[in-house]
Design a protein around this motif. Structure first.
Motif, PDB file in Angstrom:
ATOM      1  N   THR A 234     -26.109 -36.477 -53.156  1.00  0.00           N
ATOM      2  CA  THR A 234     -25.792 -37.565 -52.243  1.00  0.00           C
ATOM      3  C   THR A 234     -24.299 -37.588 -51.957  1.00  0.00           C
ATOM      4  OG1 THR A 234     -27.636 -38.913 -53.045  1.00  0.00           O
ATOM      5  CG2 THR A 234     -25.868 -40.058 -51.885  1.00  0.00           C
ATOM      6  N   ILE A 235     -23.958 -37.543 -50.669  1.00  0.00           N
ATOM      7  CA  ILE A 235     -22.573 -37.604 -50.216  1.00  0.00           C
ATOM      8  C   ILE A 235     -22.286 -39.015 -49.719  1.00  0.00           C
ATOM      9  CG2 ILE A 235     -20.836 -36.631 -48.676  1.00  0.00           C
ATOM     10  CD1 ILE A 235     -21.927 -34.632 -50.671  1.00  0.00           C
ATOM     11  N   VAL A 236     -21.199 -39.608 -50.191  1.00  0.00           N
ATOM     12  CA  VAL A 236     -20.835 -40.974 -49.807  1.00  0.00           C
ATOM     13  C   VAL A 236     -19.638 -40.923 -48.863  1.00  0.00           C
ATOM     14  CG1 VAL A 236     -20.107 -43.247 -50.620  1.00  0.00           C
ATOM     15  CG2 VAL A 236     -21.673 -41.865 -52.012  1.00  0.00           C
ATOM     16  N   ASP A 237     -19.793 -41.551 -47.697  1.00  0.00           N
ATOM     17  CA  ASP A 237     -18.728 -41.640 -46.694  1.00  0.00           C
ATOM     18  C   ASP A 237     -18.255 -40.277 -46.215  1.00  0.00           C
ATOM     19  OD1 ASP A 237     -18.809 -44.400 -46.807  1.00  0.00           O
ATOM     20  OD2 ASP A 237     -17.188 -44.545 -48.278  1.00  0.00           O
ATOM     21  N   GLY A 238     -19.094 -39.265 -46.336  1.00  0.00           N
ATOM     22  CA  GLY A 238     -18.745 -37.932 -45.864  1.00  0.00           C
ATOM     23  C   GLY A 238     -17.676 -37.226 -46.673  1.00  0.00           C
ATOM     24  N   ARG A 239     -17.409 -37.697 -47.885  1.00  0.00           N
ATOM     25  CA  ARG A 239     -16.294 -37.181 -48.691  1.00  0.00           C
ATOM     26  C   ARG A 239     -16.813 -36.608 -50.007  1.00  0.00           C
ATOM     27  NH1 ARG A 239     -13.067 -40.364 -52.404  1.00  0.00           N
ATOM     28  NH2 ARG A 239     -10.972 -39.501 -52.748  1.00  0.00           N
ATOM     29  N   VAL A 240     -16.347 -35.413 -50.351  1.00  0.00           N
ATOM     30  CA  VAL A 240     -16.668 -34.773 -51.631  1.00  0.00           C
ATOM     31  C   VAL A 240     -15.379 -34.663 -52.428  1.00  0.00           C
ATOM     32  CG1 VAL A 240     -17.499 -32.681 -52.771  1.00  0.00           C
ATOM     33  CG2 VAL A 240     -18.598 -33.472 -50.656  1.00  0.00           C
ATOM     34  N   ARG A 241     -15.367 -35.240 -53.625  1.00  0.00           N
ATOM     35  CA  ARG A 241     -14.180 -35.189 -54.483  1.00  0.00           C
ATOM     36  C   ARG A 241     -14.619 -34.940 -55.919  1.00  0.00           C
ATOM     37  NH1 ARG A 241      -8.777 -36.404 -54.672  1.00  0.00           N
ATOM     38  NH2 ARG A 241      -7.944 -37.446 -56.525  1.00  0.00           N
ATOM     39  N   CYS A 242     -14.002 -33.970 -56.559  1.00  0.00           N
ATOM     40  CA  CYS A 242     -14.433 -33.580 -57.896  1.00  0.00           C
ATOM     41  C   CYS A 242     -13.960 -34.585 -58.940  1.00  0.00           C
ATOM     42  CB  CYS A 242     -13.934 -32.181 -58.235  1.00  0.00           C
ATOM     43  SG  CYS A 242     -12.143 -32.062 -58.467  1.00  0.00           S
ATOM     44  N   VAL A 243     -14.608 -34.560 -60.087  1.00  0.00           N
ATOM     45  CA  VAL A 243     -14.161 -35.259 -61.291  1.00  0.00           C
ATOM     46  C   VAL A 243     -13.549 -34.236 -62.246  1.00  0.00           C
ATOM     47  CG1 VAL A 243     -14.889 -36.596 -63.306  1.00  0.00           C
ATOM     48  CG2 VAL A 243     -15.820 -37.130 -61.046  1.00  0.00           C
ATOM     49  N   ALA A 244     -14.315 -33.197 -62.538  1.00  0.00           N
ATOM     50  CA  ALA A 244     -13.816 -32.083 -63.344  1.00  0.00           C
ATOM     51  C   ALA A 244     -13.475 -30.931 -62.399  1.00  0.00           C
ATOM     52  CB  ALA A 244     -14.866 -31.649 -64.362  1.00  0.00           C
ATOM     53  N   PHE A 245     -12.195 -30.553 -62.349  1.00  0.00           N
ATOM     54  CA  PHE A 245     -11.814 -29.449 -61.469  1.00  0.00           C
ATOM     55  C   PHE A 245     -12.537 -28.187 -61.924  1.00  0.00           C
ATOM     56  CE2 PHE A 245      -9.175 -26.046 -59.758  1.00  0.00           C
ATOM     57  CZ  PHE A 245      -8.913 -26.516 -58.470  1.00  0.00           C
ATOM     58  N   PRO A 246     -13.145 -27.444 -60.990  1.00  0.00           N
ATOM     59  CA  PRO A 246     -13.936 -26.269 -61.386  1.00  0.00           C
ATOM     60  C   PRO A 246     -13.083 -25.163 -61.985  1.00  0.00           C
ATOM     61  CG  PRO A 246     -13.671 -26.359 -58.999  1.00  0.00           C
ATOM     62  CD  PRO A 246     -13.149 -27.662 -59.527  1.00  0.00           C
ATOM     63  N   PHE A 247     -13.743 -24.304 -62.765  1.00  0.00           N
ATOM     64  CA  PHE A 247     -13.076 -23.099 -63.256  1.00  0.00           C
ATOM     65  C   PHE A 247     -13.272 -22.038 -62.187  1.00  0.00           C
ATOM     66  CE2 PHE A 247     -12.927 -19.029 -65.481  1.00  0.00           C
ATOM     67  CZ  PHE A 247     -11.693 -19.142 -66.105  1.00  0.00           C
ATOM     68  N   VAL A 248     -12.187 -21.653 -61.513  1.00  0.00           N
ATOM     69  CA  VAL A 248     -12.246 -20.775 -60.349  1.00  0.00           C
ATOM     70  C   VAL A 248     -11.641 -19.426 -60.701  1.00  0.00           C
ATOM     71  CG1 VAL A 248     -11.605 -20.476 -57.927  1.00  0.00           C
ATOM     72  CG2 VAL A 248     -12.033 -22.782 -58.825  1.00  0.00           C
ATOM     73  N   VAL A 249     -12.430 -18.376 -60.539  1.00  0.00           N
ATOM     74  CA  VAL A 249     -11.945 -17.007 -60.693  1.00  0.00           C
ATOM     75  C   VAL A 249     -11.873 -16.380 -59.309  1.00  0.00           C
ATOM     76  CG1 VAL A 249     -12.442 -14.708 -61.624  1.00  0.00           C
ATOM     77  CG2 VAL A 249     -12.884 -16.737 -63.014  1.00  0.00           C
ATOM     78  N   ILE A 250     -10.663 -15.959 -58.915  1.00  0.00           N
ATOM     79  CA  ILE A 250     -10.455 -15.313 -57.621  1.00  0.00           C
ATOM     80  C   ILE A 250     -10.113 -13.857 -57.896  1.00  0.00           C
ATOM     81  CG2 ILE A 250      -9.123 -15.328 -55.482  1.00  0.00           C
ATOM     82  CD1 ILE A 250      -8.333 -18.229 -56.165  1.00  0.00           C
ATOM     83  N   THR A 251     -10.900 -12.948 -57.371  1.00  0.00           N
ATOM     84  CA  THR A 251     -10.625 -11.536 -57.621  1.00  0.00           C
ATOM     85  C   THR A 251      -9.935 -10.895 -56.418  1.00  0.00           C
ATOM     86  OG1 THR A 251     -12.719 -10.635 -56.760  1.00  0.00           O
ATOM     87  CG2 THR A 251     -12.696 -11.422 -59.050  1.00  0.00           C
ATOM     88  N   SER A 252      -9.107  -9.897 -56.730  1.00  0.00           N
ATOM     89  CA  SER A 252      -8.403  -9.133 -55.700  1.00  0.00           C
ATOM     90  C   SER A 252      -8.201  -7.720 -56.209  1.00  0.00           C
ATOM     91  CB  SER A 252      -7.052  -9.783 -55.377  1.00  0.00           C
ATOM     92  OG  SER A 252      -6.251  -8.921 -54.587  1.00  0.00           O
ATOM     93  N   ASN A 253      -8.396  -6.762 -55.336  1.00  0.00           N
ATOM     94  CA  ASN A 253      -8.143  -5.365 -55.684  1.00  0.00           C
ATOM     95  C   ASN A 253      -6.689  -4.963 -55.493  1.00  0.00           C
ATOM     96  OD1 ASN A 253     -10.854  -4.836 -56.356  1.00  0.00           O
ATOM     97  ND2 ASN A 253     -11.376  -4.460 -54.199  1.00  0.00           N
ATOM     98  N   GLY A 254      -5.863  -5.936 -55.120  1.00  0.00           N
ATOM     99  CA  GLY A 254      -4.443  -5.646 -54.936  1.00  0.00           C
ATOM    100  C   GLY A 254      -4.131  -4.963 -53.627  1.00  0.00           C
TER     101      GLY A 254
END
Length: 352
Positions: A234-254
């Protein structure tokens, strides 16, 4: 790590890189509060905050018996993973193709019991909005046109939520008590603007769905689909805001440089090519054992070939070991060397 001395295991480590899921505790018990500048007050939290289970992807990538003993782990890698957890910052992971960058997200999710990994693969056509959500305006308009006659009799138009689906990037920022794991795979393939487009999301931990925000005076709460199969939120007022910031892995081959503003918002880790001992552990994790002598010989040959070619994907080693377990390996004759040469051919070579 080739030395016999085992690395110290600092008390501040939550993730230890062993592949063993947390036992007797949860991440909520172990992870301290976020720094004040990285605390988010999103919501509302779902009544049943159940993390979708892994659907076998971690087993496919890591093996069903993924167990690394202490001497196999890279203490610097573990330091950076834990720093990203503590500081609530994305982790930018660079390294040669096939060095195991993407697998890190699945190792963290498995060990910390964070459930299904959300994966956002990047191409040259990927946009921020596509990662956040999709809105099927045409489908809704067609459905509305088909119900106009019914609407004259008092029936309502189809709910807008039936035509909104959060992407993997959008789903990972839904409010939850524990962070979800997101893999942003091969960001260096993106258009030049995408890293900068991510800055606000990484800094604020929120985004707005304009199609829903415009309706908040009539309908504050809208149920939409998520990137998890069969799940809605359920989305309230069209806004999504986290409580726990996700663990984000961004990969790059350089293959490209990223803007300084983007790099400031990330922690950076360069993955080293695994050594013989680590490769042997990976092979064992996938239950591939053609015999110690054969396995060791193939692994050593793989390491030598990889160094000569400037890096080979680890899955090429697993493929060779699998064929060896199937009876293709022979000490004598030319069949096996030709087969291995075909499997381990330099990736940028031109096939005649």
């Amino acid at each position: 790590m080739n030395g016999e001395k085992r690395p110290e295991r600092p008390d501040w480590w939550i993730y230890r890189g062993t592949g063993r899921p947390l036992d007797g505790a949860t991440l909520a018990d172990l992870l301290p509060p976020a720094p004040p500048w990285r605390a988010f007050d999103g919501g509302p939290l779902p009544d049943e905050d159940v993390v979708p289970p892994d659907e076998g992807e971690a087993t496919r990538r890591l093996g069903s018996e993924h167990r690394l003993i202490t001497r196999h782990v890279d203490s610097h890698e573990i330091d950076m993973v834990n720093a990203a957890l503590y500081l609530r910052r994305p982790l930018l992971v660079t390294g040669r193709p096939g060095s195991g960058k993407s697998s890190l997200a699945y190792r963290v999710a498995r060990e910390l019991r964070l459930g299904r990994v959300l994966r956002w693969p990047i191409t040259s056509h990927t946009t921020l909005r596509a990662g956040l959500y999709a809105y099927d305006a045409i489908g809704r308009a067609q459905a509305a046109a088909g119900t106009r006659s019914a609407a004259r009799n008092g029936d309502q138009e189809p709910p807008i939520g039936e035509y909104v689906r959060l992407g993997d990037l959008g789903t990972v920022f839904l409010p939850r008590r524990l962070p979800r794991v997101l893999l942003i795979d091969e960001l260096d393939k993106s258009e030049a603007d995408l890293p900068n487009d991510l800055l606000s999301l990484f800094e604020d931990g929120e985004f707005v769905i304009p199609e829903l925000a415009r309706m908040r005076s009539r309908t504050r709460e809208v149920e939409v689909f998520t990137a998890d199969p069969g799940m809605t939120t359920t989305i309230v007022d069209g806004r999504v805001r986290c409580v726990a910031f996700p663990f984000v892995v961004i990969t790059s081959n350089g293959d490209r440089d990223f803007p300084p503003a983007f790099l400031r918002r990330c922690l950076r880790l360069e993955i080293q090519d695994p050594d013989v001992e680590q490769l042997a552990a990976m092979v064992a994790a996938h239950a591939l054992d053609p015999g110690d002598a054969h396995r060791s010989r193939i692994i050593e040959e793989f390491v030598s070939r990889s160094e000569a070619f400037g890096g080979l994907p680890i899955d090429k080693l697993l493929e060779a070991i699998y064929l060896a377990t199937s009876g293709a390996y022979h000490d004598e004759g030319d069949s096996w060397p030709r087969l291995v040469d075909a499997l381990w051919r330099q990736l940028n070579s031109v096939v005649p």
